[in-house]
Design an enzyme around this catalytic site. Structure first.
Site, PDB file in Angstrom:
ATOM      1  N   SER A  73      -5.910   0.325 -13.492  1.00  0.00           N
ATOM      2  CA  SER A  73      -4.903  -0.332 -14.323  1.00  0.00           C
ATOM      3  C   SER A  73      -3.529  -0.288 -13.674  1.00  0.00           C
ATOM      4  O   SER A  73      -2.515  -0.106 -14.340  1.00  0.00           O
ATOM      5  CB  SER A  73      -4.886   0.291 -15.721  1.00  0.00           C
ATOM      6  OG  SER A  73      -4.870   1.697 -15.642  1.00  0.00           O
TER       7      SER A  73
ATOM      8  N   ARG B 243       7.001  -1.697  10.969  1.00  0.00           N
ATOM      9  CA  ARG B 243       6.854  -0.259  10.698  1.00  0.00           C
ATOM     10  C   ARG B 243       6.070   0.501  11.766  1.00  0.00           C
ATOM     11  O   ARG B 243       6.351   1.667  12.038  1.00  0.00           O
ATOM     12  CB  ARG B 243       6.175  -0.069   9.342  1.00  0.00           C
ATOM     13  CG  ARG B 243       7.083  -0.484   8.214  1.00  0.00           C
ATOM     14  CD  ARG B 243       6.407  -0.406   6.876  1.00  0.00           C
ATOM     15  NE  ARG B 243       7.337  -0.847   5.854  1.00  0.00           N
ATOM     16  CZ  ARG B 243       7.015  -1.009   4.580  1.00  0.00           C
ATOM     17  NH1 ARG B 243       5.771  -0.786   4.166  1.00  0.00           N
ATOM     18  NH2 ARG B 243       7.910  -1.406   3.710  1.00  0.00           N
TER      19      ARG B 243
HETATM   20  C1  LIG Z   1       6.442   4.858  -2.689  1.00  0.00           C
HETATM   21  C2  LIG Z   1       5.862   3.490  -2.496  1.00  0.00           C
HETATM   22  C3  LIG Z   1       6.713   2.380  -2.383  1.00  0.00           C
HETATM   23  C4  LIG Z   1       6.182   1.102  -2.196  1.00  0.00           C
HETATM   24  N1  LIG Z   1       7.043   0.036  -2.132  1.00  0.00           N
HETATM   25  C5  LIG Z   1       6.531  -1.226  -1.997  1.00  0.00           C
HETATM   26  C6  LIG Z   1       7.400  -2.362  -2.001  1.00  0.00           C
HETATM   27  O1  LIG Z   1       8.615  -2.246  -2.149  1.00  0.00           O
HETATM   28  N2  LIG Z   1       6.831  -3.585  -1.838  1.00  0.00           N
HETATM   29  C7  LIG Z   1       5.484  -3.775  -1.681  1.00  0.00           C
HETATM   30  O2  LIG Z   1       5.039  -4.899  -1.538  1.00  0.00           O
HETATM   31  N3  LIG Z   1       4.642  -2.699  -1.712  1.00  0.00           N
HETATM   32  C8  LIG Z   1       5.130  -1.440  -1.869  1.00  0.00           C
HETATM   33  N4  LIG Z   1       4.273  -0.372  -1.904  1.00  0.00           N
HETATM   34  C9  LIG Z   1       2.819  -0.603  -1.891  1.00  0.00           C
HETATM   35  C10 LIG Z   1       2.350  -1.064  -3.263  1.00  0.00           C
HETATM   36  O3  LIG Z   1       3.119  -0.470  -4.262  1.00  0.00           O
HETATM   37  C11 LIG Z   1       0.869  -0.727  -3.495  1.00  0.00           C
HETATM   38  O4  LIG Z   1       0.107  -1.222  -2.444  1.00  0.00           O
HETATM   39  C12 LIG Z   1       0.371  -1.354  -4.783  1.00  0.00           C
HETATM   40  O5  LIG Z   1       1.209  -1.028  -5.853  1.00  0.00           O
HETATM   41  C13 LIG Z   1      -1.055  -0.943  -5.086  1.00  0.00           C
HETATM   42  O6  LIG Z   1      -1.401  -1.477  -6.350  1.00  0.00           O
HETATM   43  P1  LIG Z   1      -2.895  -1.414  -6.895  1.00  0.00           P
HETATM   44  O7  LIG Z   1      -2.892  -2.015  -8.244  1.00  0.00           O
HETATM   45  O8  LIG Z   1      -3.817  -1.944  -5.874  1.00  0.00           O
HETATM   46  O9  LIG Z   1      -3.183   0.147  -6.987  1.00  0.00           O
HETATM   47  P2  LIG Z   1      -2.507   1.306  -7.885  1.00  0.00           P
HETATM   48  O10 LIG Z   1      -1.194   0.928  -8.423  1.00  0.00           O
HETATM   49  O11 LIG Z   1      -2.611   2.514  -7.022  1.00  0.00           O
HETATM   50  O12 LIG Z   1      -3.497   1.427  -9.104  1.00  0.00           O
HETATM   51  C14 LIG Z   1      -4.790   1.949  -8.955  1.00  0.00           C
HETATM   52  C15 LIG Z   1      -5.377   2.157 -10.331  1.00  0.00           C
HETATM   53  O13 LIG Z   1      -6.728   2.577 -10.196  1.00  0.00           O
HETATM   54  C16 LIG Z   1      -6.983   3.706 -11.014  1.00  0.00           C
HETATM   55  N5  LIG Z   1      -8.080   4.482 -10.408  1.00  0.00           N
HETATM   56  C17 LIG Z   1      -8.137   4.996  -9.159  1.00  0.00           C
HETATM   57  N6  LIG Z   1      -9.307   5.666  -9.003  1.00  0.00           N
HETATM   58  C18 LIG Z   1     -10.001   5.551 -10.170  1.00  0.00           C
HETATM   59  C19 LIG Z   1     -11.241   6.044 -10.644  1.00  0.00           C
HETATM   60  N7  LIG Z   1     -12.044   6.850  -9.908  1.00  0.00           N
HETATM   61  N8  LIG Z   1     -11.638   5.729 -11.906  1.00  0.00           N
HETATM   62  C20 LIG Z   1     -10.854   4.969 -12.700  1.00  0.00           C
HETATM   63  N9  LIG Z   1      -9.641   4.496 -12.311  1.00  0.00           N
HETATM   64  C21 LIG Z   1      -9.224   4.781 -11.065  1.00  0.00           C
HETATM   65  C22 LIG Z   1      -5.629   4.431 -11.045  1.00  0.00           C
HETATM   66  O14 LIG Z   1      -5.544   5.298 -12.154  1.00  0.00           O
HETATM   67  C23 LIG Z   1      -4.675   3.236 -11.139  1.00  0.00           C
HETATM   68  O15 LIG Z   1      -4.595   2.792 -12.480  1.00  0.00           O
HETATM   69  C24 LIG Z   1       4.786   0.920  -2.094  1.00  0.00           C
HETATM   70  C25 LIG Z   1       3.934   2.028  -2.189  1.00  0.00           C
HETATM   71  C26 LIG Z   1       4.456   3.299  -2.394  1.00  0.00           C
HETATM   72  C27 LIG Z   1       3.529   4.472  -2.489  1.00  0.00           C
END
Ligand SMILES: Cc1cc2nc3c(=O)[nH]c(=O)nc-3n(C[C@H](O)[C@H](O)[C@H](O)COP(=O)(O)OP(=O)(O)OC[C@H]3O[C@@H](n4cnc5c(N)ncnc54)[C@H](O)[C@@H]3O)c2cc1C
Length: 533
Positions: free
Chosen positions: A9, A266
């Site tokens: 989520s 980077r």
């Molecule tokens: C400090 C930081 C700064 C960043 N800044 C930028 C930026 O400025 N611009 C940019 O483009 N990108 C940036 N990034 C990268 C970007 O934020 C991430 O790649 C992106 O938010 C990932 O989103 P996601 O929805 O794929 O995963 P996440 O936001 O990590 O969500 C994963 C979800 O999966 C759930 N989950 C995981 N494992 C399980 C499991 N076993 N069972 C059930 N649920 C599970 C978690 O609880 C979570 O809800 C940044 C990253 C970081 C760490």
């Protein structure tokens, strides 16, 4: 039976949920924590789109910058889709209420990030991810999307080579649960936490979704490409956003002199900083000349983080930094419809490899991927579920997982898995980090395999059922081990240097043999590697 079951989520899961619901599907979103705590909330710098609100720009330039940074490993048609749909994505976020920072004229404000040929990243102060996540969650709640929180994904249910649901550990009660669905979207984020405390990431980035998909028969690609962010705080690895350099921040060496182009991609910057550190020096980020008023308006979070976690105030002090693991380019291999090789299993966000970042992601393109490809994943899964006649008959996975959990509870805890996790994080940083070589990678792989063999000696000591975080952390550690092995096997197989994968023993790019994706699958317990275009 749910049409679309979304696991994760964060930003990607929420965009996919909204899009699947808009496409007429019934939707459930499951996460191991709460939506607003997902790692997406940590993103600071911005989200790319050619709005040209501050400086001239073109979609063609956005495509060219992304392709250049990917170093031959991105798929041009996917990159085109990413960049061409960016403006509509920003307009959509604006419409649903995202409080973007604004120019004096009231347009969405933009800033420069590394590797970009123009001022392209739209932002909301330096809380861009937090505001995106909260806006998406509000929207999903308004649409009546169902959330199940604190469910830990254990395995996928597969019948006739199609997915028909998944099993979970209900963290609140300790019960095993099965959820049935016509299609599943994995959106569980990346795997940077292999590097443990040498990472900017949230503790949840343990590659769970990737490990689960691999066990179910999906393929993983390009896992050896891990991006190291140049400016993690020296002592805590907490990120100081690229927006600080985009605004004119300087990198200084031990002699307090600038030594590189601060807006280079980077991978190049991380290596330049690592070399300065290896010479025995410290490296600093200096934003003092930007002035207190600017820092408080545009970079308030960076100032707070530096004061709280490094004890320095960027208005008057230089900030000690080091490069740390930040973003994982590899993921579950998907086709142009965001579907894996398992029918009905779609992937979104950092857990997917949509072939748009290649060997090195551009800052601001990940949040954009969540929106552009998250929407596609939601639409495609909804369409798939309409034509699917899947009925979940399989209770075998549920029974297997119930037995497996009982077995884990009987593991001894004569070895401490937390200590192993810490050890591995630091070993990965030095041996499979910014620079790698055959000897280090091989010895690390042997260590990972040895730890995996001894897993039954390092079980959770807490045997209770309710909110057993010792157990969920053990499950995460098991997933980290599985994904670590894939990363190392890929890094050993890729006998060249490209982008974030830098082999000291093979420092050149080898387009003839390796301008291809590393594809890894599991066959009877063994990992099989191939390279494909
Ligand atoms: C400090 C930081 C700064 C960043 N800044 C930028 C930026 O400025 N611009 C940019 O483009 N990108 C940036 N990034 C990268 C970007 O934020 C991430 O790649 C992106 O938010 C990932 O989103 P996601 O929805 O794929 O995963 P996440 O936001 O990590 O969500 C994963 C979800 O999966 C759930 N989950 C995981 N494992 C399980 C499991 N076993 N069972 C059930 N649920 C599970 C978690 O609880 C979570 O809800 C940044 C990253 C970081 C760490």
């Amino acid at each position: 039976m749910t049409d679309v079951l979304i696991i994760g989520s964060g930003g990607a899961g929420l965009v996919a949920a909204i899009s699947a619901k808009e496409s007429g599907a019934s939707v459930k979103v499951v996460g191991k924590s709460f939506p607003t705590r997902s790692q997406t909330s940590m993103a600071q710098g911005g989200i790319n789109a050619v709005m040209a609100n501050v400086k001239e720009d073109s979609v063609r330039a956005h495509i060219a910058d992304t392709m250049k940074s990917a170093q031959g490993l991105a798929d041009e048609s996917s990159v085109k889709r990413l960049c061409e749909e960016a403006i509509a994505s920003i307009e959509w976020l604006d419409r649903i209420g995202l409080p973007f920072s604004r120019t004096k004229e009231g347009k969405i404000a933009q800033r420069q990030l590394g590797g970009a040929s123009s001022i392209r990243a739209c932002y909301a102060q330096d809380y861009t991810g937090l505001k995106i996540l909260h806006t998406l969650y509000d929207q999903a709640c308004k649409m009546g999307i169902e959330f199940i929180n604190e469910y830990f994904l254990l395995n996928l249910i597969i019948e006739d080579e199609s997915v028909s649901g998944a099993t979970f550990l209900d963290i609140k009660t300790g019960e095993i649960k099965q959820l049935e669905a016509k299609s599943v979207i994995i959106a569980t984020g990346g795997y940077s936490r292999i590097y443990n405390s040498f990472s900017t990431n949230s503790t949840s980035a343990t590659g769970d979704g990737l490990a689960v998909a691999l066990r179910a028969g999906a393929k993983l690609s390009d896992l050896e490409f891990v991006q190291f962010h140049p400016t993690g705080l020296k002592n805590s690895s907490i990120l100081i956003s690229e927006s600080a350099r985009g605004a004119g921040g300087h990198l200084l060496n031990a002699q307090k002199q600038r030594f590189t182009d601060e807006l280079a991609p980077r991978d190049i910057l991380a290596r330049a900083i690592e070399e300065e550190i290896q010479k025995g020096g410290e490296v600093y980020l200096d934003i003092r000349h930007l002035g207190e008023a600017f820092i408080d308006k545009e970079l308030p979070q960076e100032r707070k983080l530096a004061i709280a976690y490094e004890g320095v105030d960027p208005v008057v002090d230089i900030i000690p930094i080091k490069p740390v693991a930040h973003y994982t380019m590899g993921g579950i291999d998907v086709n142009e419809d965001t579907m894996s090789c398992i029918n009905g299993l779609f992937v979104a966000g950092e857990s997917a490899n949509n072939k748009i970042h290649g060997a090195n992601r551009l800052g601001g393109n990940s949040l954009l991927e969540l929106v552009v490809f998250g929407r596609h994943a939601g639409e495609r899964a909804a369409t798939y579920s309409k034509s699917s006649s899947t009925i979940c008959r399989n209770t075998q996975q549920f029974q297997d997982d119930t037995q497996a959990l009982k077995k884990i509870k009987n593991y001894t805890s004569e070895q401490n898995f937390y200590a192993k996790k810490e050890y591995l994080g630091s070993a990965f940083y030095t041996k499979a980090g910014i620079k790698r070589n055959e000897e280090d990678l091989s010895s690390l792989l042997a260590e990972v395999q040895e730890i995996k063999k001894n897993l039954s000696l390092m079980g959770p000591s807490d045997k209770t059922k309710i909110y057993n975080t010792n157990l969920t952390e053990f499950l995460e550690f098991s997933n980290v081990l599985e994904i670590s092995e894939v990363l190392l096997v890929g890094a050993l197989a890729r006998k060249e240097s490209r982008g974030a994968h830098f082999r000291e023993d093979m420092p050149n790019k080898d387009d003839e043999n390796f301008k291809a994706h590393t594809l890894i699958s599991k066959n009877k317990g063994s990992l099989c590697v191939e390279f494909t275009n």
